[in-house]
Design a protein around this motif. Structure first.
Motif, PDB file in Angstrom:
ATOM      1  N   VAL A  61      32.080 -35.499 -43.055  1.00  0.00           N
ATOM      2  CA  VAL A  61      30.916 -35.777 -42.214  1.00  0.00           C
ATOM      3  C   VAL A  61      30.628 -37.261 -42.432  1.00  0.00           C
ATOM      4  O   VAL A  61      30.183 -37.663 -43.500  1.00  0.00           O
ATOM      5  CB  VAL A  61      29.694 -34.926 -42.602  1.00  0.00           C
ATOM      6  CG1 VAL A  61      28.515 -35.244 -41.691  1.00  0.00           C
ATOM      7  CG2 VAL A  61      30.046 -33.446 -42.551  1.00  0.00           C
ATOM      8  N   VAL A  62      30.916 -38.074 -41.418  1.00  0.00           N
ATOM      9  CA  VAL A  62      30.949 -39.524 -41.586  1.00  0.00           C
ATOM     10  C   VAL A  62      29.847 -40.201 -40.784  1.00  0.00           C
ATOM     11  O   VAL A  62      29.645 -39.900 -39.605  1.00  0.00           O
ATOM     12  CB  VAL A  62      32.322 -40.094 -41.153  1.00  0.00           C
ATOM     13  CG1 VAL A  62      32.360 -41.611 -41.343  1.00  0.00           C
ATOM     14  CG2 VAL A  62      33.445 -39.433 -41.944  1.00  0.00           C
ATOM     15  N   ILE A  63      29.154 -41.130 -41.431  1.00  0.00           N
ATOM     16  CA  ILE A  63      28.235 -42.034 -40.749  1.00  0.00           C
ATOM     17  C   ILE A  63      28.751 -43.448 -40.995  1.00  0.00           C
ATOM     18  O   ILE A  63      29.021 -43.830 -42.136  1.00  0.00           O
ATOM     19  CB  ILE A  63      26.796 -41.893 -41.264  1.00  0.00           C
ATOM     20  CG1 ILE A  63      26.291 -40.463 -41.027  1.00  0.00           C
ATOM     21  CG2 ILE A  63      25.873 -42.891 -40.561  1.00  0.00           C
ATOM     22  CD1 ILE A  63      24.883 -40.209 -41.550  1.00  0.00           C
ATOM     23  N   LEU A  81      20.330 -38.300 -44.234  1.00  0.00           N
ATOM     24  CA  LEU A  81      20.374 -37.107 -45.068  1.00  0.00           C
ATOM     25  C   LEU A  81      20.318 -35.832 -44.232  1.00  0.00           C
ATOM     26  O   LEU A  81      20.974 -34.831 -44.558  1.00  0.00           O
ATOM     27  CB  LEU A  81      19.225 -37.131 -46.079  1.00  0.00           C
ATOM     28  CG  LEU A  81      19.413 -38.077 -47.267  1.00  0.00           C
ATOM     29  CD1 LEU A  81      18.126 -38.178 -48.078  1.00  0.00           C
ATOM     30  CD2 LEU A  81      20.562 -37.616 -48.149  1.00  0.00           C
ATOM     31  N   ALA A  82      19.556 -35.872 -43.154  1.00  0.00           N
ATOM     32  CA  ALA A  82      19.477 -34.693 -42.278  1.00  0.00           C
ATOM     33  C   ALA A  82      20.857 -34.339 -41.720  1.00  0.00           C
ATOM     34  O   ALA A  82      21.209 -33.157 -41.617  1.00  0.00           O
ATOM     35  CB  ALA A  82      18.491 -34.953 -41.144  1.00  0.00           C
ATOM     36  N   LEU A  83      21.643 -35.354 -41.381  1.00  0.00           N
ATOM     37  CA  LEU A  83      22.994 -35.118 -40.863  1.00  0.00           C
ATOM     38  C   LEU A  83      23.940 -34.664 -41.970  1.00  0.00           C
ATOM     39  O   LEU A  83      24.731 -33.733 -41.791  1.00  0.00           O
ATOM     40  CB  LEU A  83      23.529 -36.392 -40.206  1.00  0.00           C
ATOM     41  CG  LEU A  83      22.825 -36.819 -38.914  1.00  0.00           C
ATOM     42  CD1 LEU A  83      23.222 -38.233 -38.525  1.00  0.00           C
ATOM     43  CD2 LEU A  83      23.168 -35.857 -37.773  1.00  0.00           C
ATOM     44  N   PHE A  84      23.853 -35.307 -43.106  1.00  0.00           N
ATOM     45  CA  PHE A  84      24.747 -34.970 -44.210  1.00  0.00           C
ATOM     46  C   PHE A  84      24.467 -33.582 -44.798  1.00  0.00           C
ATOM     47  O   PHE A  84      25.376 -32.906 -45.280  1.00  0.00           O
ATOM     48  CB  PHE A  84      24.632 -36.013 -45.328  1.00  0.00           C
ATOM     49  CG  PHE A  84      25.349 -37.309 -45.044  1.00  0.00           C
ATOM     50  CD1 PHE A  84      26.611 -37.317 -44.466  1.00  0.00           C
ATOM     51  CD2 PHE A  84      24.764 -38.522 -45.377  1.00  0.00           C
ATOM     52  CE1 PHE A  84      27.288 -38.508 -44.223  1.00  0.00           C
ATOM     53  CE2 PHE A  84      25.422 -39.718 -45.142  1.00  0.00           C
ATOM     54  CZ  PHE A  84      26.686 -39.716 -44.563  1.00  0.00           C
ATOM     55  N   LEU A  85      23.182 -33.179 -44.775  1.00  0.00           N
ATOM     56  CA  LEU A  85      22.788 -31.921 -45.416  1.00  0.00           C
ATOM     57  C   LEU A  85      22.582 -30.789 -44.419  1.00  0.00           C
ATOM     58  O   LEU A  85      22.038 -29.742 -44.771  1.00  0.00           O
ATOM     59  CB  LEU A  85      21.501 -32.134 -46.224  1.00  0.00           C
ATOM     60  CG  LEU A  85      21.553 -33.219 -47.307  1.00  0.00           C
ATOM     61  CD1 LEU A  85      20.177 -33.396 -47.951  1.00  0.00           C
ATOM     62  CD2 LEU A  85      22.602 -32.895 -48.356  1.00  0.00           C
ATOM     63  N   ALA A  86      23.029 -30.994 -43.174  1.00  0.00           N
ATOM     64  CA  ALA A  86      22.782 -30.000 -42.122  1.00  0.00           C
ATOM     65  C   ALA A  86      23.342 -28.625 -42.476  1.00  0.00           C
ATOM     66  O   ALA A  86      22.787 -27.591 -42.080  1.00  0.00           O
ATOM     67  CB  ALA A  86      23.384 -30.482 -40.795  1.00  0.00           C
ATOM     68  N   GLU A  87      24.445 -28.600 -43.228  1.00  0.00           N
ATOM     69  CA  GLU A  87      25.057 -27.322 -43.617  1.00  0.00           C
ATOM     70  C   GLU A  87      24.976 -27.096 -45.121  1.00  0.00           C
ATOM     71  O   GLU A  87      25.783 -26.384 -45.701  1.00  0.00           O
ATOM     72  CB  GLU A  87      26.505 -27.279 -43.149  1.00  0.00           C
ATOM     73  CG  GLU A  87      26.678 -27.320 -41.645  1.00  0.00           C
ATOM     74  CD  GLU A  87      28.136 -27.270 -41.231  1.00  0.00           C
ATOM     75  OE1 GLU A  87      28.934 -26.596 -41.915  1.00  0.00           O
ATOM     76  OE2 GLU A  87      28.484 -27.912 -40.231  1.00  0.00           O
ATOM     77  N   GLY A  88      24.009 -27.720 -45.752  1.00  0.00           N
ATOM     78  CA  GLY A  88      23.869 -27.570 -47.191  1.00  0.00           C
ATOM     79  C   GLY A  88      24.443 -28.757 -47.947  1.00  0.00           C
ATOM     80  O   GLY A  88      24.892 -29.742 -47.341  1.00  0.00           O
ATOM     81  N   LEU A  89      24.449 -28.679 -49.256  1.00  0.00           N
ATOM     82  CA  LEU A  89      24.942 -29.783 -50.077  1.00  0.00           C
ATOM     83  C   LEU A  89      26.453 -29.931 -49.928  1.00  0.00           C
ATOM     84  O   LEU A  89      27.189 -28.935 -49.990  1.00  0.00           O
ATOM     85  CB  LEU A  89      24.605 -29.540 -51.550  1.00  0.00           C
ATOM     86  CG  LEU A  89      23.141 -29.652 -51.975  1.00  0.00           C
ATOM     87  CD1 LEU A  89      23.007 -29.290 -53.445  1.00  0.00           C
ATOM     88  CD2 LEU A  89      22.606 -31.054 -51.719  1.00  0.00           C
ATOM     89  N   PRO A  90      26.939 -31.156 -49.737  1.00  0.00           N
ATOM     90  CA  PRO A  90      28.384 -31.379 -49.712  1.00  0.00           C
ATOM     91  C   PRO A  90      28.948 -31.316 -51.129  1.00  0.00           C
ATOM     92  O   PRO A  90      28.201 -31.363 -52.118  1.00  0.00           O
ATOM     93  CB  PRO A  90      28.508 -32.788 -49.125  1.00  0.00           C
ATOM     94  CG  PRO A  90      27.253 -33.473 -49.549  1.00  0.00           C
ATOM     95  CD  PRO A  90      26.178 -32.409 -49.547  1.00  0.00           C
TER      96      PRO A  90
END
Length: 359
Positions: free
Chosen positions: A152-154, A235-244
């Motif tokens: 999941v890249v920004i 953070l909302a994008l990175f954590l959308a499916e839980g902790l990476p």
């Protein structure tokens, strides 16, 4: 009653001999070393080879577009060294470090660090990249794909000197080449302009407008100068499916290190806790560490290269799989055992003679 010793005694020859034996043995260790493949050797090699193919595709695309490669700066003609200065250049950069970052074996190093993080097939990996190190970003993405992880890249588009700072071919062009050619599933979900306040405040209006027009519609555009809100959106994008399983930072983007952090002093490599950081941290790095998500910090290319046995600023560029990260050095146990036994025997002789003298 023991008589006092005066000067050098005959038995001292055994003490000198033991010391000389150990010194000679130490100097000769290299002749008895054993080189063996490092852990995850096959995955490392596959990742480095994928990175090499991705970089070759970018170079071919630049040539197809008629974009010249500056052979005085890009000594290995990789096509992944930008220009000294442009309207989208954000900060100073070290040319030797940028050239070093084009070594595909940084993909192998990333494999090792991800394995140390405990990342497993199918795990999500949060990645924040800046345009400053396009080749290093390709190596990271190659490692993630080789290990069958989900990135999941920004990305921030601004770049330091010699990075992806050419307006005619910046990070979005690099990303599009490897993605559309089916080489790497880049996983980019959002883009910011980078630079001052992460909104290109230090760029000309026209350059900011051009960069905005180039952002694909399927990418979220983060255009938020308020740092706290900017961080919240990421953070909302990175954590959308839980902790990476892990967070990887490539380069010196403001959002990763934080406005008041000492990210330049932050040691590169794997960081598991805030205490391990050894300096002030902030931004995404701090946010993930506080959530007990390990961080892979990729900046300070010289330190990274030395730690992994990757040559710094090599000319010509070595082939994938040639760096120290692929090998482990051990030593012949029989040689070490014989050496220590011989030295021990000499010390025992020294002690026995000492007892006779004192008797």
């Amino acid at each position: 009653m023991a008589r006092p010793s005066k000067g050098f005694e005959k038995r001292d020859i055994w003490l000198v001999a033991a010391a000389a034996t150990l010194l000679a043995g130490y100097l000769g260790l290299g002749y008895f070393s054993v080189d063996s493949p490092a852990p995850w050797h096959d995955e490392k090699l596959a990742a480095s080879q994928l990175a090499q193919r991705a970089m070759a595709a970018v170079k071919a695309e630049k040539r197809a577009r008629g974009i010249a490669i500056d052979k005085t700066a890009d000594l290995n003609e990789t096509g992944l060294i930008g220009v000294r200065w442009s309207g989208m250049t954000t900060t100073l950069g070290v040319l030797e470090a940028k050239r070093t970052s084009t070594h595909p074996d940084f993909a192998a190093l990333t494999v090792e660090l991800l394995k140390q993080c405990g990342a497993k097939r199918g795990d999500r990996i949060a990645i924040n990249v800046s345009g400053s190190f396009p080749a290093l970003s390709l190596s990271v993405l190659s490692a993630v794909q080789t290990l069958e992880l989900r990135p999941v890249v920004i990305a921030s588009l601004g770049a330091s000197m010699w990075g992806a700072n050419d307006l005619s071919f910046h990070w979005l062009d690099v990303e599009a080449v490897v993605r559309t050619r089916g080489l790497i599933r880049t996983g980019v979900v959002a883009v910011s302009l980078g630079g001052a306040l992460d909104v290109g405040k230090d760029m000309d209006d026209e350059i900011r407008a051009q960069l905005r027009r180039r952002i694909p519609e399927n990418f979220t555009f983060i255009d938020e100068p308020d740092f706290a809100k900017n961080l919240e959106k990421r953070l909302a994008l990175f954590l959308a499916e839980g902790l990476p399983a892990c967070f990887i930072n490539v380069g010196g983007n403001l959002a990763s290190g934080g406005a008041e952090a000492d990210s330049g002093a932050l040691r590169p490599g794997l960081i598991r806790t805030p205490a391990e950081a050894g300096t002030r941290i902030g931004g995404l790095i701090q946010a993930f560490l506080l959530r007990k998500v390990p961080v892979i910090h990729l900046l300070d290319l010289k330190a990274l290269a030395v730690s992994a046995g990757i040559p710094y600023d090599p000319v010509p560029m070595p082939s994938p799989g040639s760096s120290g990260v692929f090998h482990e050095t051990g030593y012949n146990r029989s040689y070490l055992t014989a050496l220590l036994a011989l030295a021990a025997a000499m010390l025992m002789a020294y002690v026995r003679l000492g007892k006779k003298v004192s008797a």
